[in-house]
Every structure is written in C-alpha cells, then in structure tokens.
Design a protein around this motif. Structure first.
Motif, mmCIF file in Angstrom:
data_model
loop_
_atom_site.group_PDB
_atom_site.id
_atom_site.type_symbol
_atom_site.label_atom_id
_atom_site.label_comp_id
_atom_site.label_asym_id
_atom_site.label_seq_id
_atom_site.Cartn_x
_atom_site.Cartn_y
_atom_site.Cartn_z
ATOM 1 N N GLU A 634 14.903 -28.863 -92.283
ATOM 2 C CA GLU A 634 15.577 -28.460 -91.053
ATOM 3 C C GLU A 634 14.575 -27.866 -90.064
ATOM 4 O OE1 GLU A 634 18.400 -27.843 -88.206
ATOM 5 O OE2 GLU A 634 18.529 -29.032 -90.044
ATOM 6 N N ALA A 635 13.623 -27.070 -90.562
ATOM 7 C CA ALA A 635 12.625 -26.469 -89.673
ATOM 8 C C ALA A 635 11.729 -27.539 -89.059
ATOM 9 C CB ALA A 635 11.789 -25.453 -90.455
ATOM 10 N N GLN A 636 11.299 -28.506 -89.865
ATOM 11 C CA GLN A 636 10.454 -29.570 -89.326
ATOM 12 C C GLN A 636 11.221 -30.466 -88.353
ATOM 13 O OE1 GLN A 636 8.336 -31.776 -92.314
ATOM 14 N NE2 GLN A 636 7.473 -29.947 -93.285
ATOM 15 N N ARG A 637 12.491 -30.694 -88.645
ATOM 16 C CA ARG A 637 13.295 -31.500 -87.720
ATOM 17 C C ARG A 637 13.446 -30.786 -86.389
ATOM 18 N NH1 ARG A 637 18.140 -31.734 -85.713
ATOM 19 N NH2 ARG A 637 18.729 -29.809 -86.792
ATOM 20 N N THR A 638 13.672 -29.484 -86.436
ATOM 21 C CA THR A 638 13.823 -28.711 -85.206
ATOM 22 C C THR A 638 12.513 -28.661 -84.418
ATOM 23 O OG1 THR A 638 15.514 -27.362 -86.292
ATOM 24 C CG2 THR A 638 14.536 -26.482 -84.278
ATOM 25 N N ASP A 639 11.393 -28.539 -85.128
ATOM 26 C CA ASP A 639 10.094 -28.446 -84.462
ATOM 27 C C ASP A 639 9.547 -29.809 -84.040
ATOM 28 O OD1 ASP A 639 10.247 -25.769 -84.923
ATOM 29 O OD2 ASP A 639 8.960 -25.786 -86.691
ATOM 30 N N GLY A 640 10.189 -30.886 -84.476
ATOM 31 C CA GLY A 640 9.691 -32.214 -84.158
ATOM 32 C C GLY A 640 8.480 -32.628 -84.959
ATOM 33 N N THR A 641 8.286 -32.004 -86.150
ATOM 34 C CA THR A 641 7.115 -32.318 -86.984
ATOM 35 C C THR A 641 7.498 -33.062 -88.252
ATOM 36 O OG1 THR A 641 7.268 -30.139 -88.052
ATOM 37 C CG2 THR A 641 5.839 -30.334 -86.105
ATOM 38 N N LEU A 642 8.731 -33.541 -88.342
ATOM 39 C CA LEU A 642 9.174 -34.255 -89.532
ATOM 40 C C LEU A 642 8.318 -35.503 -89.736
ATOM 41 C CD1 LEU A 642 11.405 -33.868 -91.644
ATOM 42 C CD2 LEU A 642 12.842 -35.399 -90.307
ATOM 43 N N HIS A 643 7.906 -35.753 -90.964
ATOM 44 C CA HIS A 643 7.086 -36.905 -91.389
ATOM 45 C C HIS A 643 5.614 -36.768 -91.000
ATOM 46 C CE1 HIS A 643 10.832 -38.843 -92.368
ATOM 47 N NE2 HIS A 643 11.228 -38.863 -91.096
ATOM 48 N N ASN A 645 3.510 -34.141 -91.814
ATOM 49 C CA ASN A 645 2.767 -33.562 -92.937
ATOM 50 C C ASN A 645 3.721 -33.463 -94.133
ATOM 51 O OD1 ASN A 645 0.781 -32.375 -94.451
ATOM 52 N ND2 ASN A 645 1.037 -30.337 -93.559
ATOM 53 N N PRO A 646 3.956 -34.593 -94.806
ATOM 54 C CA PRO A 646 5.024 -34.635 -95.812
ATOM 55 C C PRO A 646 4.624 -34.126 -97.194
ATOM 56 C CG PRO A 646 4.035 -36.792 -95.593
ATOM 57 C CD PRO A 646 3.307 -35.894 -94.622
ATOM 58 N N GLN A 647 3.380 -33.660 -97.385
ATOM 59 C CA GLN A 647 2.942 -33.304 -98.735
ATOM 60 C C GLN A 647 3.817 -32.206 -99.346
ATOM 61 O OE1 GLN A 647 0.897 -33.646 -96.158
ATOM 62 N NE2 GLN A 647 -0.493 -35.328 -96.739
ATOM 63 N N TYR A 648 4.091 -31.170 -98.559
ATOM 64 C CA TYR A 648 4.884 -30.056 -99.088
ATOM 65 C C TYR A 648 6.314 -30.502 -99.400
ATOM 66 C CZ TYR A 648 6.854 -25.347 -99.457
ATOM 67 O OH TYR A 648 7.477 -24.220 -99.897
ATOM 68 N N ALA A 689 19.119 -37.846 -96.130
ATOM 69 C CA ALA A 689 19.860 -38.012 -94.880
ATOM 70 C C ALA A 689 19.179 -37.266 -93.735
ATOM 71 C CB ALA A 689 21.295 -37.523 -95.059
ATOM 72 N N MET A 690 18.659 -36.088 -94.013
ATOM 73 C CA MET A 690 17.976 -35.332 -92.973
ATOM 74 C C MET A 690 16.688 -36.038 -92.551
ATOM 75 S SD MET A 690 18.553 -31.445 -94.414
ATOM 76 C CE MET A 690 17.819 -30.651 -92.996
ATOM 77 N N GLU A 691 15.990 -36.628 -93.499
ATOM 78 C CA GLU A 691 14.767 -37.353 -93.155
ATOM 79 C C GLU A 691 15.066 -38.600 -92.321
ATOM 80 O OE1 GLU A 691 11.512 -36.529 -96.615
ATOM 81 O OE2 GLU A 691 13.243 -37.735 -97.206
#
Length: 762
Positions: A634-643, A645-648, A689-691
């Motif tokens: 959710e944090a990455q989706r909000t920040d626009g950083t999803l995908h 840096n997917p390692q974590y 689904a979030m991804e």
C-alpha cells in the motif's frame, strides 16, 4: 577564590498525580483529596510538593502510613534489589494517558513524576527532586503550540533522538500522535473479548489491523450468505456461499475426527499402552534425551535408563508411574523421527499414552501423585500435549495445577532449607523447579494470562552446571563446571537466567492493574536481546560439545517470541509515527527469525506437528509478516514506487508462501482447523491484486474457496484412514452437528481473533 556553582536539583520530567501511598503500593489513584484507597485503608493521604514538606490533604482521615515512622519522612522509600527493578536509572518516563487532554483541551500543570504503573518502585536517592502537588486547568487548545519541552527530552531519552528540541519531529506531530506517544498499555474493558469461552487480552490487538479489512469482509460476507435464500446471483455472492458451505463441511469433518478421542468416550476408558518395537523405542528414547531433555530438564538419564531396562526385562513388576514415564518419553522422541510419519497408527497409540497419563494425573485423590515422580509425569504430559497438539491451548490451566503440586512438595524451597537429602535428589528438585517455571511463563505468554508466580514466591537456586553422568545416588559432593563450560544443563541455565526479564514482560502485558509504556518496552527489549545474544554466542561456540541446530532453534524460539507481544501495541503506530519504528523492526525481525530457523529435520517436524507454544509463536509471526506485506504494498502504491524495488516485497511474499505450505502440512499431520491456510491464501491473493491494481474482493474470495477445497480433500483422505469413533454413552456426548465439538481438547491453528466480536460464526 571562585564561588562554587550551586548544583541545581534535578527535576523529573514525567508528571506524578498519584498520592505517595498509592505510588508505594503501585495501585491506581483516583487523585481525590483524600483518594479512595487511602479512605478505605484509613491511611494518611499525602501528596509531595517540590520545595516544601509533604502536604497532607486537610480532608484526609487521621492515620499513619505503614511505612511512616517518627523521624522518617513520609516519602522515604526502602531500596529494592536489582532483580526487582525494571531499570535502576529510569527516573524519566512517558506521561500517562490520564495526564494527556483529549482533543480540544490541554493541561497546564506543575506536577512531579511517579513510578510507572506496574513498575517496581525504585529507591529515591538524595538527588531526587522534590515534587509539587499537581494543578490541572482545562483550557481551549492552541493548535500551533509546540509539545512541552519536558516531553521532548523524554522522547530523546526513550527513542535515542540526538537532535535539539527545535528540530525534533515531535514538534510537528498532531495532538493524536502526542497522545499515542504518551499512552500506556493497560487492560481495559474495551480490549477484552470472550471467544469460545476464552478471554482474549493483548492478543486481540494483533488481528484488528486495518490491513486485514478485505479478509474480514470476505469472511463476514461468507457468514452472511447463510441467511440469503437464494444466494446472491453474482459471481462474488456465489463464491461467498461456496466458502460458507466448505467451512461447514470442514467443521463437520473436524468434529468427526475429534469424536474418536478417548476423552469423548469416558464410559470406556481403555487405553492402548503397548510400546512400539524395542528398536523403535530405543531410538525414540535416544532422540528425546538429545532434544527435549536438554531444554526441559525433567529426568536424570542414568536413573531413567535403569528403569527403562527394568521395564523391558520385567514388565509385570514395574509400577504404573514407571510405565507412564517410559511411554511418554518414547512418544516424545518419536515425534522427531520418521517412524511416526510412516506409521499413522502409532500416532494414535501415542495419543493414548498421553490420555492415559492425563487420566492418571486427574484420577482420584491419591498421595502417590504427590511426589517428585508425579511432577515428572506431569511435566512430560504437558510437554507431550503441546508436541502432539492435544489440548495445547489449555496448558495454562494445567500449569497452575503443576505449580501447586510442585509447591506442595516443596520444590519452591531450595533443598538447603529442607531436611538433608542426597545430592542427586537435591539437583533433580532444582532442575524440576526450573522446568516448572519455564512451562509456566510460556503458557502465560500463549494465553495472555498472568504467570501466577514471582520471585517473592520461591528461593530455589539455579541447578548446578553438571552432566548427568557426573552424579548418582552415591554422590556426596559435587563440583559444578563454570558457566563457560557446556553441559547438558547449560540450556536450562540460559533460560533460567532470562527468567527475570521474561517474568517482568508477562506482568506488564498480562497484569490486571499494570500498564506498559514505550520506555518499558524499549528497556525490556534491550535487556532480553543483550542476554540472548550472549547465550546464542555461547551455543555456537560449543557446537563440538553437543550444542545442535535443534537446541539453538528451540532456545531462539522460546526467547524471541516474547518480543512480538512486547512491541505489538507500539509497532501498529509506526507507519504514522516514526518514533515507533524500532518496535516495528523488532517485531518483524523476530517473526522472520521464528518462521526461518536453522535447517534441522527434527525441528521442522516439531513445527509441523506441534500445538500450544509450538503453534502460538508461528501464529503471531504470520500475522506480523502478512501485515507488513500488505502495508508495504500500500505504501509503495501510494508513493508510485510499486515494482521499482521488489526485493523486499518478494522476501515477504516468500515468507508467507512458506507459512502457507507449513499450515497445509499441519492439516496433513492431524490439524483440523482450516482457517490458517485459508487466511494465508487470502493474504497472497490480496497482495497480487494490489500489485495488479485490481479489486481485491473477487481474488480474495476465489483464493479462500480454492484453499478450503484443498483442505477439505485432505481431511476427507485423513478421515478414511481413521478408526471409527468410540461408543456414545460416555460423559461427553458425541455430536457431529452440536456445539460439543467446539470444546474439545484440540483447539487447533485458530485465527478467530481476526473475527472476534464481528459476527457470530457458529
């Protein structure tokens, strides 16, 4: 000659509104003049001021405090020992929530500190600053006003901030965040839920996070579908109806499985007490002494082996106590061997051993239970119940009886205070008492119930650092090894050394009148972490002396799982308040360590089979990890950083997938509750689904249906290999549809704390 600067008295920063007597007794003060406790106890109600003598309320009744004597100030405290102090240097702490105004109000006050509720009272030194009677004025709040400088200093102390108060992030926090920082965790009515007749305390917090809202909504949608006739003519409505139907079928299968337990047909208490083949028994006994006995010191190996040999040579002459000890040891050792996996019938036989021992312990009031052998059988039975998931959830109740039995025969008193006895018996008594304490603290953590023991209740010393073959019945003197030498008692000594810290954690978490502040959590966490690091380094240095990966994994598990509930109340606020990030990190690191132990075949079998404490740590670990996974997405989706840096994210998803495989394996090994794998499958679907940026509802419901279908097939296959249930004329009627099935001895991998109070799922 320069004039020496006069030393300014140090002022404590945390307010104290309680009277001196309530502070001394560590109870909650209603701050009236006089307060309710002083009125009821007919004591002098005194509030301490900064620069004057203690001030007595003019309305207080005549009387004297029990600690007040002629010539002695009323505020003088007697010093306490180091073991009783939470932190001897802590004069500064967070203010209580009663001292923080609600929205729209603020407090202007001149007040002094009092010990944290639930914290042992430390002696007040000569440099302690004199306090002032508090004065509280309620005024309209000023949104632009900064936090009080005293609170900023306290936050620097507790969280390790090095910046000045002007640049501290506390200045920019909203009023609600300041209340969170000052909040202390206590047991309140709104946090108490009765679930299946059991009270849920702090454990309820773990499953009420907003990240799990789609999971709860799906479960509630399935439960509500039973009242819809016909069901909703939508894809989601059909999935909900199918989910509820599968849940009921799995529940019926579970009830049928439980109906075959010996406790369900008490009118025919016949137990199969035949041992396995001799070679299997010998191998199981050897495994037991190399694994469980190194941590839970219950038996003296040479003495037991002589009884074991007599059991095989002269079976008709052995007592029931010897027979039960031998069979329980064989059963416990077999749990870590491949024999139980390949022979499902023997698993049922071991269950009979456990039920027979429990029946003997709960039998008519006979004095032959009231001895060291009776305590040994009790400890073995409790351990076996948790290993084989037979009433592991109810061990806290049994541990109370075990504690009472142990104290009745004097195990809580060191042998040097008792009549003269052989050295071997004295050491066995010390080892047994340390084992009873370990069982007590672990069961208290699992149930969020008080440990019912403190260091004021016993004086038994720690066991001697000796190997079993270094003493026997003829030994008159012993020379213990230094602590730096590894022996078969070293792990028990390590756990015994960690006992004071863990007991303080339990008293703060589970005590009725105690409250946990953030500084308490930080201090206790640092203390237990430092102690455990020393133990872990010692274990790794002695691999050649007998310390195995199983030993390290079990020690790590028994200690590290205390950190999750300790930091849980504060970790939930870390995403909105960075001052709590340390709690989030400690909880997540502990959870990942628990579900990712060192590779060891025996320990993997234990985690796939065990209940009670061997299940609870996994249960709360999976909740911490799954919540972090959803929150990070959710944090990455909000920040626009999803995908990007997917390692974590991949690391967390892999951990959830591993736990899902483990939960399915537990179903294959005999567990009956299917909510574990269902929940984990729903979490993975929610993450996907979030991804993908699509709605969660349909994916979550579909994954729940698929998981339940898999579990139902496994339960069906297991049921086909089980013997038919026993007769129905016992004290406990068998019902495949009634409520009796919910009160059996095996309350499995349950995740009902997610849904407690939301709706009725029965």
């Amino acid at each position: 000659m320069p004039i020496p600067m006069q030393r300014q008295p140090r002022r404590r920063r945390r307010p104290a509104l309680s009277c001196l007597e309530c502070r001394r007794r560590k109870i909650k003060c209603n701050r009236n003049e006089p307060c309710a406790h002083c009125v009821s106890s007919k004591l002098q109600c005194t509030y301490k001021v900064y620069s004057d003598d203690p001030t007595t309320s003019p309305q207080s009744r005549q009387g004297y405090s029990r600690d007040t004597a002629p010539g002695k100030p009323a505020h003088a405290h007697s010093p306490v020992t180091q073991n009783q102090q939470l932190n001897p240097d802590r004069d500064n702490g967070l203010i209580t929530e009663h001292d923080i105004p609600r929205s729209g109000l603020q407090i202007t006050e001149d007040i002094s500190p009092s010990p944290l509720p639930g914290e042992p009272v430390s002696g007040i030194g000569h440099n302690a600053s004199p306090p002032l009677v508090g004065r509280i004025d309620l005024q309209p709040s000023n949104p632009t006003q900064d936090v009080e400088p005293g609170l900023i200093d306290i936050l620097k102390l507790g969280v390790g901030l090095e910046k000045s108060s002007a640049s501290s992030p506390i200045n920019s926090l909203a009023e609600s965040s300041r209340e969170i920082l000052a909040r202390q965790l206590g047991l309140r009515g709104s946090q108490i839920v009765l679930n299946k007749t059991r009270m849920l305390g702090w454990s309820l917090r773990i499953g009420t996070a907003q990240e799990f809202a789609p999971i709860v909504n799906c479960y509630m949608g399935a439960a509500n579908s039973r009242n819809e006739d016909p069901p909703q003519d939508t894809e989601l409505g059909k999935l909900y109806a199918r989910i509820w139907d599968l849940l009921q079928k799995c529940k019926a299968m579970a009830r049928y499985t439980k109906a075959g337990r010996p406790s369900r047909w008490l009118s025919r208490p016949e137990f199969d007490l035949e041992p396995p083949p001799r070679e299997v028994a010998d191998r199981s006994v050897a495994i037991y002494f190399k694994s469980f006995e190194s941590t839970y010191r219950i038996l003296h190996e040479p003495t037991f082996m002589s009884e074991y040999q007599r059991y095989w040579d002269q079976p008709e002459s052995v007592t029931i106590q010897t027979r039960l000890k031998v069979l329980l040891v064989i059963g416990l050792g077999s749990s870590l061997s491949e024999y139980t996996e390949s022979n499902s019938g023997f698993r049922q036989t071991v269950n009979h051993y456990i039920y027979a021992a429990q029946t003997w312990l709960a039998g008519p009031l006979e004095k032959d239970r009231l001895n060291v052998t009776g305590v040994q059988i009790y400890c073995l039975t409790i351990l076996a119940r948790q290993v084989f998931s037979i009433g592991g959830d109810l061990v806290w109740i049994s541990s109370g009886s075990l504690m009472h039995l142990s104290m009745q025969i004097g195990l809580h008193r060191d042998p040097k205070h008792l009549p003269t006895m052989p050295v071997l018996q004295a050491e066995i008594r010390r080892r047994l008492w340390a084992t009873v304490l370990e069982i007590t603290v672990q069961s208290s953590l699992d149930t969020a119930m008080p440990p019912r023991i403190s260091f004021d209740d016993f004086d038994t010393e720690a066991p001697s650092n000796l190997n079993d073959d270094e003493m026997d019945e003829s030994t008159t003197t012993i020379q213990p090894h230094p602590k730096s030498t590894y022996t078969t008692t070293s792990i028990q000594l390590a756990l015994f050394g960690l006992l004071p810290t863990r007991l303080r954690i339990l008293h703060l978490l589970n005590g009725l009148h105690t409250e946990l502040s953030y500084l308490d959590a930080l201090a206790l966490s640092s203390e237990i972490t430092d102690q455990y690091r020393t133990c872990n380094a010692f274990m790794r240095e002695n691999e050649q002396s007998g310390a195995t990966p199983f030993h390290r994994n079990l020690l790590d598990y028994l200690v590290r799982r205390f950190l999750i509930p300790l930091h849980c109340p504060f970790a939930g606020e870390a995403r909105t308040n960075p001052l709590f990030y340390y709690s989030l990190k400690v909880g997540l690191d502990s959870a990942l360590s628990i579900i990712s132990p060192e590779p060891d075949e025996g320990f993997s079998r234990l985690m796939a089979l065990g209940g009670g404490m061997f299940r609870e740590g996994i249960r709360f670990s999976l909740t911490v990890i799954t919540r972090e996974l959803i929150a990070q997405l959710e944090a990455q989706r909000t920040d626009g950083t999803l995908h990007r840096n997917p390692q974590y994210i991949h690391l967390l998803k892999k951990a959830v997938q591993d736990m899902n495989e483990l939960s399915i394996e537990r179903i294959r090994r005999g567990e009956t509750n299917v909510k574990g794998p269902m929940f984990l499958s729903m979490i993975l679907a929610q993450a996907e689904a979030m991804e993908e940026g699509v709605s969660c509802d349909l994916k979550v419901a579909q994954s729940a249906k698929d998981s339940l279908e898999l579990c139902y097939d496994i339960l069906q296959a297991r049921t086909g290999t089980m013997p038919s249930p026993g007769p129905t004329a016992g004290l406990t009627p068998i019902s495949l549809s009634g409520a009796q099935g919910d009160y059996g001895l095996n309350l499995d991998f349950d995740l009902d704390f997610f849904f407690s109070g939301a709706t009725d799922f029965s």
